[in-house]
Design a protein around this motif. Structure first.
Motif, PDB file in Angstrom:
ATOM      1  N   ILE A  92       8.296 -15.242  -5.358  1.00 22.60           N
ATOM      2  CA  ILE A  92       9.318 -14.219  -5.162  1.00 22.60           C
ATOM      3  C   ILE A  92       9.052 -13.543  -3.832  1.00 22.60           C
ATOM      4  N   SER A  93       9.949 -12.665  -3.463  1.00 25.84           N
ATOM      5  CA  SER A  93       9.706 -11.849  -2.277  1.00 25.84           C
ATOM      6  C   SER A  93       9.747 -10.388  -2.705  1.00 25.84           C
ATOM      7  N   ALA A  94       9.056  -9.553  -1.908  1.00 22.24           N
ATOM      8  CA  ALA A  94       8.967  -8.145  -2.267  1.00 22.24           C
ATOM      9  C   ALA A  94       9.076  -7.293  -1.027  1.00 22.24           C
ATOM     10  N   ALA A  95       9.752  -6.170  -1.160  1.00 22.80           N
ATOM     11  CA  ALA A  95       9.871  -5.237  -0.048  1.00 22.80           C
ATOM     12  C   ALA A  95       9.939  -3.836  -0.620  1.00 22.80           C
ATOM     13  N   LEU A  96       9.607  -2.898   0.224  1.00 19.60           N
ATOM     14  CA  LEU A  96       9.706  -1.493  -0.148  1.00 19.60           C
ATOM     15  C   LEU A  96      10.823  -0.871   0.650  1.00 19.60           C
ATOM     16  N   ALA A  97      11.803  -0.307  -0.006  1.00 20.95           N
ATOM     17  CA  ALA A  97      12.928   0.344   0.675  1.00 20.95           C
ATOM     18  C   ALA A  97      12.792   1.839   0.489  1.00 20.95           C
ATOM     19  N   LEU A  98      12.678   2.534   1.598  1.00 27.05           N
ATOM     20  CA  LEU A  98      12.545   3.979   1.585  1.00 27.05           C
ATOM     21  C   LEU A  98      13.854   4.612   2.004  1.00 27.05           C
ATOM     22  N   PRO A 138      12.517   1.739  -8.818  1.00 31.73           N
ATOM     23  CA  PRO A 138      12.116   2.985  -8.132  1.00 31.73           C
ATOM     24  C   PRO A 138      10.632   3.239  -8.341  1.00 31.73           C
ATOM     25  N   MET A 139       9.965   3.567  -7.247  1.00 30.98           N
ATOM     26  CA  MET A 139       8.531   3.888  -7.312  1.00 30.98           C
ATOM     27  C   MET A 139       8.378   5.418  -7.411  1.00 30.98           C
ATOM     28  N   ASP A 140       8.630   5.895  -8.576  1.00 31.24           N
ATOM     29  CA  ASP A 140       8.610   7.354  -8.691  1.00 31.24           C
ATOM     30  C   ASP A 140       7.332   7.822  -9.357  1.00 31.24           C
ATOM     31  N   ALA A 141       7.252   9.099  -9.575  1.00 30.37           N
ATOM     32  CA  ALA A 141       6.000   9.718 -10.038  1.00 30.37           C
ATOM     33  C   ALA A 141       5.658   9.359 -11.465  1.00 30.37           C
ATOM     34  N   THR A 142       6.558   8.690 -12.112  1.00 29.64           N
ATOM     35  CA  THR A 142       6.232   8.319 -13.495  1.00 29.64           C
ATOM     36  C   THR A 142       5.121   7.288 -13.535  1.00 29.64           C
ATOM     37  N   PHE A 143       4.878   6.627 -12.439  1.00 30.69           N
ATOM     38  CA  PHE A 143       3.863   5.582 -12.443  1.00 30.69           C
ATOM     39  C   PHE A 143       2.470   6.143 -12.191  1.00 30.69           C
ATOM     40  N   ALA A 144       2.389   7.110 -11.286  1.00 31.94           N
ATOM     41  CA  ALA A 144       1.082   7.673 -10.987  1.00 31.94           C
ATOM     42  C   ALA A 144       1.266   9.006 -10.288  1.00 31.94           C
ATOM     43  N   GLU A 145       0.195   9.807 -10.399  1.00 30.29           N
ATOM     44  CA  GLU A 145       0.214  11.071  -9.675  1.00 30.29           C
ATOM     45  C   GLU A 145      -0.135  10.795  -8.220  1.00 30.29           C
ATOM     46  N   GLY A 146       0.504  11.514  -7.345  1.00 32.73           N
ATOM     47  CA  GLY A 146       0.152  11.398  -5.928  1.00 32.73           C
ATOM     48  C   GLY A 146       0.519  10.046  -5.351  1.00 32.73           C
ATOM     49  N   LEU A 147      -0.321   9.665  -4.353  1.00 32.90           N
ATOM     50  CA  LEU A 147      -0.043   8.390  -3.663  1.00 32.90           C
ATOM     51  C   LEU A 147      -0.479   7.215  -4.532  1.00 32.90           C
ATOM     52  N   PHE A 148       0.214   6.174  -4.391  1.00 34.16           N
ATOM     53  CA  PHE A 148      -0.213   4.957  -5.070  1.00 34.16           C
ATOM     54  C   PHE A 148       0.340   3.746  -4.340  1.00 34.16           C
ATOM     55  N   GLY A 149      -0.388   2.693  -4.535  1.00 29.57           N
ATOM     56  CA  GLY A 149       0.077   1.406  -4.045  1.00 29.57           C
ATOM     57  C   GLY A 149       0.291   0.473  -5.206  1.00 29.57           C
ATOM     58  N   VAL A 150       0.948  -0.653  -4.939  1.00 27.73           N
ATOM     59  CA  VAL A 150       1.256  -1.566  -6.039  1.00 27.73           C
ATOM     60  C   VAL A 150       0.864  -2.988  -5.666  1.00 27.73           C
ATOM     61  N   ARG A 151       0.572  -3.727  -6.721  1.00 26.99           N
ATOM     62  CA  ARG A 151       0.394  -5.165  -6.564  1.00 26.99           C
ATOM     63  C   ARG A 151       1.325  -5.838  -7.555  1.00 26.99           C
ATOM     64  N   PRO A 180       0.810  -1.213   0.000  1.00 30.05           N
ATOM     65  CA  PRO A 180       0.000   0.000   0.000  1.00 30.05           C
ATOM     66  C   PRO A 180       0.847   1.270   0.000  1.00 30.05           C
ATOM     67  N   LEU A 181       2.058   1.186   0.520  1.00 31.37           N
ATOM     68  CA  LEU A 181       2.919   2.353   0.652  1.00 31.37           C
ATOM     69  C   LEU A 181       4.064   2.234  -0.346  1.00 31.37           C
ATOM     70  N   THR A 182       4.277   3.280  -1.114  1.00 29.21           N
ATOM     71  CA  THR A 182       5.381   3.239  -2.076  1.00 29.21           C
ATOM     72  C   THR A 182       6.322   4.437  -1.924  1.00 29.21           C
ATOM     73  N   GLY A 193      -8.263   5.979  -7.665  1.00 26.73           N
ATOM     74  CA  GLY A 193      -8.907   4.777  -8.164  1.00 26.73           C
ATOM     75  C   GLY A 193      -8.392   4.325  -9.506  1.00 26.73           C
ATOM     76  N   SER A 194      -7.434   5.028 -10.016  1.00 25.80           N
ATOM     77  CA  SER A 194      -6.918   4.617 -11.315  1.00 25.80           C
ATOM     78  C   SER A 194      -6.035   3.403 -11.181  1.00 25.80           C
ATOM     79  N   VAL A 195      -6.116   2.579 -12.176  1.00 26.65           N
ATOM     80  CA  VAL A 195      -5.268   1.368 -12.197  1.00 26.65           C
ATOM     81  C   VAL A 195      -4.445   1.427 -13.465  1.00 26.65           C
ATOM     82  N   THR A 196      -3.176   1.406 -13.305  1.00 26.21           N
ATOM     83  CA  THR A 196      -2.310   1.375 -14.475  1.00 26.21           C
ATOM     84  C   THR A 196      -1.364   0.204 -14.362  1.00 26.21           C
ATOM     85  N   THR A 197      -0.917  -0.181 -15.511  1.00 25.16           N
ATOM     86  CA  THR A 197       0.041  -1.288 -15.522  1.00 25.16           C
ATOM     87  C   THR A 197       1.445  -0.737 -15.363  1.00 25.16           C
ATOM     88  N   GLY A 198       2.082  -1.179 -14.389  1.00 26.89           N
ATOM     89  CA  GLY A 198       3.431  -0.699 -14.134  1.00 26.89           C
ATOM     90  C   GLY A 198       4.435  -1.524 -14.892  1.00 26.89           C
TER      91      GLY A 198
END
Lengths: 442, 937
Positions: free
Chosen positions: A323-329, A303-316, A252-254, A284-289
């Motif tokens: 695999i394993s997944a983590a978010l590094a801030l 990198p989870m940067d603004a090129t993927f979406a405006e404002g806040l976004f989460g990813v699936r 949920p947090l990117t 509510g927008s869904v885009t393919t990353g």
């Protein structure tokens, strides 16, 4: 005549004996038995293993305990082959309590086990220092293979792995590492023994220096260990637990304020894994990353940067293999790592928010479904009172951030009308932390 | 020529003496009785004694005979006039001929003998020899060298030196008699004579027999030598005469030989042989003071060493030779009723060692010694139901009779009869548990081999076939499988199986007493069998009933079957709490699955035995085939819901049948007389099949533990001894495959088998747990939770049950979950994965934390605190003081530091009743034998 009769009778009896089949085996076929299926990810466990906790004059760690039913809990500290146990205490139903490590007159590292008399329950650690802030959930389940994504051994960064064996039996593990360069050699980490009721510390940055992204895999040969990773750069500190691998992950947090996030994916297998990333914006927008192929073994940082979406976004993240997944801030003086959530649920228990009263907390709710989800969350305190009950609606395919600061509490209970994923973040000054939620519902 | 045939250099024909030495006759009245006949014979001597003394108490019939009556030998010696040269000692049962004394004097004078004895003839049959002097073996057992009933044809009429003469008629120099102190009045007739003659020879005197001096002996009792008094007398004589060096080996040798022959004689019309043996030794212990005095006196004047005694002794042991000869005779002469061994004085049949029966006996003896050797050297292997006995037989018996059943978490239910039976035997062996196990095991093999031979002898089967069939019975395919599952009680029962059938098939004595004895023997044999394998009570019944079908004699076998069933009365109190389900369905059934070629061999043997033998033996083969087939059917009926006991009974039945069939196959006439070549070939193949069955039975010889499995527990559980707490070993939980667990197992829902034992090793009384009670169910529930995983502190929970160790004898789900728990510490470098509880886990602990010890049949410890919690299934009969139920366990008062289970008086009474019933059976068996005993002092 008599002997003919006798012979005939004998033959009849022999024939009867011949046709009688052996009885079914009474002993179970152990080849068909496996350990408890790992698909059951609902935490009904009654104990949590906190592989990392630290207290000295500058840093203190709070254990945030939360339980849905009235329970008796007990903390035990394994060290040097022994297990020192504290007196059991009582926690109210729907209660949470924050216990500083310093209250046990412990100095330095002090991993702990927390046992509850009933479940579901959850424990998190929140550490704070002058410039540090970190949070992590203590695992309850014990997968056969742990994955620890999201590390780094860049210059100036210390990546430490702590393996806790709180149990009565010595454990033997094999540790493998991957980086952006692929598989990394870790001589001396095969069949490594972690003694009973003790920990082992691995200075990864000394074993694999100069890597931007390092992920580790811990395979348990005998016994069980609980890994927890620690990343520090002299200012902030990030702590996160190991996870079992999954084919789907939700984060949920990117990104957090001035600390953009990087999605770290790790593949421990020998075969490549294809992945796709779905982006869920706050509108509510869904885009393919980005999608791609994750080499096996290998790790990738996206990198989870603004090129993927405006404002806040989460990813699936969806993959065709585990695999394993983590978010590094990483931002200006702040560092945090949180592992992804391999599943969604309609009930989450989050130990940790507000355990450190000086920080500010936010909760991140991701609804990757097609319907709006009504969410009700409340803060848990020691008395078991329902504090700050709040209801929100998370629109379909969107992410929502809500403040989660509530004094005198130590956990949050989230109930949703449909499965969602949840995480939380904390910030104090430039220090940041991200922590995981524990699934306690369907 | 032996010592009896030695002749002195100065041998002369006896003639009228030149001088007339004076002689005083001394009649020894050993018991109250009429002496008129003997006195009359003494007075009627042509050589007049100058006086007659009667020594003894209360003689009658003195009449007008000029005798002096004295009470003791000493008194007599003091009253003998000065100048008397000889004393003529005459027994009250002796009837000397008129010229006896003259011949004795003449013979003594001519060869300067100091002691001269007479030729003894039976008064009832004056032609029949009793003794013409005798030799002895080194243990003092007399050896006359005569055949039973040998007629006197003057074939031994030569004056010669001998070892001893009976004091029936003994002429002894007065000074020698006085110097030796006369006959030892502590000794009976025969051994007194041996003792006197030995002491005389040690003093340099010559002891001779003068055959022309004839004496008729009334009531010559051939069994005299075996009476306990004579045994005691011989030992006393050895102790008085032999040097210490000789005694060092001779006394232990006498003990060992006496024990062996007593055990043998117990089964040979002398059921009190062991009692007599013990009595003889006990008598010597009690009279060691007087024996020592006699020794001092005897050795103070001795002029010769032990070699003088050895000169007139035969080699070896007379008793052992007689036993061997008897065994050989019985195997060689199946149609002869066993004769009293002691009617026969012949020890050495010409070439008896060459007889097939003797050779077969040697082979069988070697087989028994070899197949049981490991049981003696290493003890009974601990595996399955082959479990050690408790250290205290008394405690086991007390527990058996209404006490606490210690299996699993305990129960008040009576224990199996095998516990009582083995404890009783152990008690007789001075409570030596290991010795008792070895004796029972070896004894069962011996009984099986002998019993099978006795059974087959009824049908005229030859000695080799009879002997080797015993091998098939005890270690053949069916028995080997039974033993291989660890069914030690079943193995013992196999050895007892042929007895009840053999007795039942044999025609009883027609007298009322004989009939009662016959029934009693059947019931006793069946009771012994059922004690070790309860359902096997059906084996003799089946054997007799089938025997009725095949051999006829319906009425007898029917009655015998009923008598067999009566043996159940000896199984109380256990038998009365059983239900048909518990009899037939309890326990994990066995499934006998021989290899295909073994099954084919068995079938070939059966076919050959039934089809190719004569009519009589053919019925025997058919009988054996039916038993074998019926037994095999039972042993493979696990799918029909039968329990373990039924399959054990089936295997016993099958072993019996296979043994009978093998015996017939080995007896096939393979000679060339009057049969076609094909028939002859078929018979040879049939005999070969029988030989093959015997060869198959030799496999257990390799390990030497009668086919029992190797010891899986002793070493594996050794940690429980070395790591026990000061209060003793706590409980051990064993989890794993059924075959690796002791006794009957309990199961979890997924089939995982487990057992709880008291530690450090499982004992026989723990082999059969009762139906689960509160504590057992609580333990099962806890184990079910462990199969799911997630228990962080299983040790704390195990501690409630007094479980300190968890042993995994095979991979289990529970063990997989124990990799993630806090308080069960794995012990390294052991045969099985073992986890030790970090939490204190005594079976009994006071409220102040003091652990108590499990001391069968209760608990003991320091009297500290008010209550003690006892981790046994709750039962209000635990005490002392007010009993309270603590969840599933017991809480009782600390009191004086002991806690125990109050005996259930009803069960105890039933156990005593069973014991009385067995005693009654034993007495009923002994009555005909005892009536045949003639015991004379």
């Amino acid at each position: 005549m008599r002997r003919i009769v006798g012979l005939g009778l004998a033959a009849l009896l022999m024939a009867g004996a011949w046709v009688l089949e052996p009885p079914p085996a009474l002993d179970p076929d152990l080849a068909a038995v496996t350990t408890t299926a790992e698909e059951d990810l609902i935490s009904t466990s009654r104990f949590s293993h906190c592989s990392w906790a630290f207290a000295d004059g500058d840093v203190d760690t709070a254990f945030a305990l939360a339980a849905l039913a009235e329970v008796e809990y007990q903390l035990s500290f394994p060290a040097g082959g022994e297990l020192s146990q504290e007196e059991p205490q009582v926690l109210a139903s729907l209660g949470a309590v924050s216990i500083p490590l310093s209250s046990f007159r412990v100095q330095g590292e002090a991993p702990a086990i927390i046992e509850f008399s009933d479940g579901p329950s959850a424990v998190g650690v929140v550490a704070q220092g002058d410039t540090e802030l970190s949070a992590a959930t203590c695992p309850s389940s014990l997968p056969k293979v742990w994955s620890v994504p999201g590390g780094s051994t860049d210059d100036g960064v210390q990546f430490v792995m702590r393996l806790l064996n709180p149990f009565a039996e010595d454990a033997r593990v094999t540790i493998r590492g991957t980086s952006e360069l692929g598989s990394e050699a870790l001589p001396g980490f095969e069949n490594m023994t972690v003694p009973a009721r003790a920990s082992r510390t691995i200075l990864v940055h000394e074993e694999i220096p100069g890597r931007a992204t390092v992920s580790l895999t811990i395979e348990q040969i005998e016994g069980s260990v609980i890994p927890m990773a620690e990343l520090s750069d002299g200012t902030d500190l990030a702590v996160w637990p190991g996870v079992r691998q999954s084919e789907t992950w939700e984060l949920p947090l990117t990104g957090l304020g001035s600390a953009p996030g990087d999605l770290v994916l790790s593949n421990d297998a020998l075969v490549d894994v294809s992945y796709t990333i779905d982006i869920f914006g706050e509108d509510g927008s869904v885009t393919t990353g980005p999608s791609g192929s994750l080499p096996g073994p290998g790790t990738v940082r996206i990198p989870m940067d603004a090129t993927f979406a405006e404002g806040l976004f989460g990813v699936r993240v969806s993959a065709d293999g585990p695999i394993s997944a983590a978010l590094a801030l990483e931002g200006d003086g702040g560092r945090g790592v949180a592992v992804g959530l391999p599943t969604v649920s309609n009930r989450w228990l989050i130990p940790g928010p507000n355990a450190e009263p000086a920080a500010q907390y936010e909760m991140w709710l991701l609804n990757s479904g097609v319907d709006d989800v009504a969410v009700r969350y409340q803060y848990l305190d020691a008395a078991g009172d329902a504090v700050g009950v709040t209801e929100v609606v998370v629109p379909a395919t969107s992410v929502l951030s809500v403040p989660a600061t509530q004094a005198q509490t130590a956990a949050v209970l989230v109930d949703a009308s449909a499965p969602i994923s949840v995480t939380y973040s904390a910030s104090r000054g430039r220090a940041i932390a991200v922590g995981e939620a524990v699934r306690v519902g369907e | 020529m032996g010592p009896l045939m030695e002749t002195p250099d100065t041998a002369q024909t006896v003639d009228a003496p030149v001088s007339t030495p004076s002689v005083v006759a001394v009649v020894i009245a050993r018991r109250p009785g009429d002496l008129s006949d003997v006195l009359g014979a003494v007075v009627a001597q042509v050589y007049d004694p100058v006086g007659v003394f009667v020594v003894g108490q209360d003689p009658i019939g003195l009449g007008d005979t000029p005798v002096r009556r004295v009470a003791t030998m000493r008194e007599m010696v003091g009253q003998v006039p000065v100048g008397v040269d000889y004393l003529w000692v005459v027994d009250q049962d002796a009837r000397p001929r008129p010229d006896t004394l003259r011949a004795l004097v003449s013979g003594s004078e001519q060869i300067d003998a100091s002691v001269a004895g007479s030729k003894l003839l039976k008064a009832e049959a004056p032609d029949e020899l009793v003794s013409v002097g005798a030799a002895t073996d080194v243990f003092g057992v007399p050896y006359t060298g005569l055949d039973a009933g040998e007629v006197d044809q003057e074939q031994y009429d030569v004056v010669r030196d001998i070892a001893f003469v009976e004091p029936a008629s003994m002429l002894i120099r007065r000074d020698l008699f006085t110097g030796l102190g006369g006959l030892d009045t502590h000794m009976p007739f025969e051994s007194a004579g041996i003792d006197l003659c030995q002491r005389a020879r040690l003093n340099g005197a010559r002891v001779v027999v003068v055959p022309s001096a004839e004496v008729l002996l009334v009531g010559a009792f051939p069994g005299r030598t075996k009476t306990w008094r004579e045994q005691a007398g011989r030992l006393r004589g050895m102790l008085k005469s032999y040097s210490l060096l000789t005694l060092l080996w001779a006394v232990p040798g006498l003990f060992l030989i006496g024990l062996i022959t007593s055990i043998h004689d117990t089964f040979r019309q002398r059921p009190l042989a062991l009692w007599d043996f013990g009595r003889a030794w006990a008598w010597n212990v009690l009279h060691i003071g007087s024996t020592a005095q006699g020794r001092v006196r005897a050795r103070s004047s001795r002029q010769a060493g032990d070699e003088e005694l050895f000169r007139y002794q035969i080699g070896g042991s007379v008793d052992l030779k007689a036993m061997a000869s008897g065994l050989s005779d019985r195997l060689a002469n199946p149609d002869e009723e066993a004769t009293d061994l002691f009617e026969r004085d012949v020890i050495e049949l010409p070439g008896f060692w060459q007889q097939p029966s003797f050779i077969a006996g040697i082979i069988v003896t070697l087989y028994i010694a070899s197949v049981t050797r490991s049981v003696w050297t290493s003890g009974l292997p601990v595996s399955g139901f082959s479990l050690p006995l408790r250290d205290s037989a008394l405690a086991s018996l007390a527990n058996y009779a209404g006490g606490w059943n210690p299996a699993e978490l305990g129960s008040p239910t009576p224990m199996r009869p095998v516990v009582g039976a083995t404890a009783l035997i152990q008690l007789l062996l001075l409570s030596k548990a290991g010795l008792a196990s070895a004796v029972i095991t070896t004894g069962s093999v011996v009984l099986g081999v002998v019993g099978m031979a006795r059974l087959l002898r009824l049908f005229g089967v030859g000695p080799y076939a009879r002997s080797f069939s015993g091998l098939v019975l005890m270690t053949g395919p069916a028995a080997a499988y039974l033993a291989g599952t660890g069914a030690w009680p079943g193995l013992v029962a196999t050895g007892l199986a042929p007895w009840a059938i053999g007795i039942g098939l044999k025609k009883p004595d027609t007298s009322a007493i004989g009939l009662v004895s016959w029934l009693a023997r059947i019931a006793l044999a069946s009771a012994a069998l059922a004690a070790f394998a309860p359902v096997a009570i059906g084996v003799p019944m089946a054997g007799l009933l089938f025997g009725g079908i095949v051999f006829g004699g319906w009425r007898r076998v029917l009655v015998g079957s009923v008598a067999s069933a009566a043996g159940l009365l000896a199984l109380m109190p256990w038998v009365i709490v059983q239900t048909p389900e518990s009899w037939l369905e309890s326990g994990t059934a066995l499934y006998f699955e021989p290899r295909w070629w073994v099954a084919a061999w068995i079938a070939a043997t059966v076919l050959a035995a039934v089809a190719l033998t004569s009519a009589g033996r053919g019925r025997l083969a058919a009988w054996g085939a039916v038993l074998a087939a019926g037994g095999l059917l039972l042993a493979r009926s696990a799918r029909l819901g039968i329990g373990r006991d039924v399959s054990v009974a089936g295997l016993i039945l099958a072993s019996l049948g296979l043994a009978a069939v093998t015996a017939v196959a080995l007896s096939l006439d393979t000679s060339d007389d009057g049969v076609t070549a094909m028939t002859r070939m078929a018979r040879r193949l049939g005999a070969f099949a029988g030989i093959g069955m015997v060869v198959l039975s030799l496999a257990p010889l390799l390990a030497g533990r009668v086919g029992l499995p190797s010891d899986t527990m002793s070493e594996a559980l050794g940690f429980a001894s070395t790591r026990a707490q000061p209060h003793g070993s706590d409980r051990i939980l064993l989890v794993g495959p059924t075959a690796a667990l002791p006794g009957e197992v309990r199961r979890l829902a997924d089939g995982t088998a487990y057992r709880t034992i008291g530690g450090p090793l499982p004992h026989l009384d723990e082999a059969w747990p009762d139906d689960p009670r509160l504590g057992d169910e609580a333990l099962a529930g806890m184990l079910e939770e462990l199969t799911v995983g997630g228990e962080l502190r299983p040790g704390t929970r195990f501690a409630e049950f007094g479980i300190r160790w968890v042993v995994f004898t095979g991979p289990t789900v529970i063990e997989q979950h124990l990799s993630a728990q806090l308080d069960l510490r794995p012990l390294p470098d052991l045969k099985y994965p073992v986890f030790e509880n970090d939490e204190p886990s005594p079976r009994a602990v006071t409220d102040t934390g003091v652990a108590w010890s499990w001391v069968v049949p209760g608990y003991e410890g320091r009297s500290d605190g008010e209550t003690v919690r006892i981790a046994e299934n709750a039962d209000a009969r635990w005490g002392p003081g007010d009993w309270q139920q603590d969840d599933w366990a017991n809480a009782v008062a600390v009191g004086d530091g002991t806690a125990g289970f109050t005996t259930i008086t009803g069960y105890r009474a039933l156990a005593l009743l069973s014991g009385a019933f067995v005693l009654l059976l034993v007495l009923a068996c002994l009555v005909p034998t005892v009536r045949q005993r003639e015991v004379r002092p």
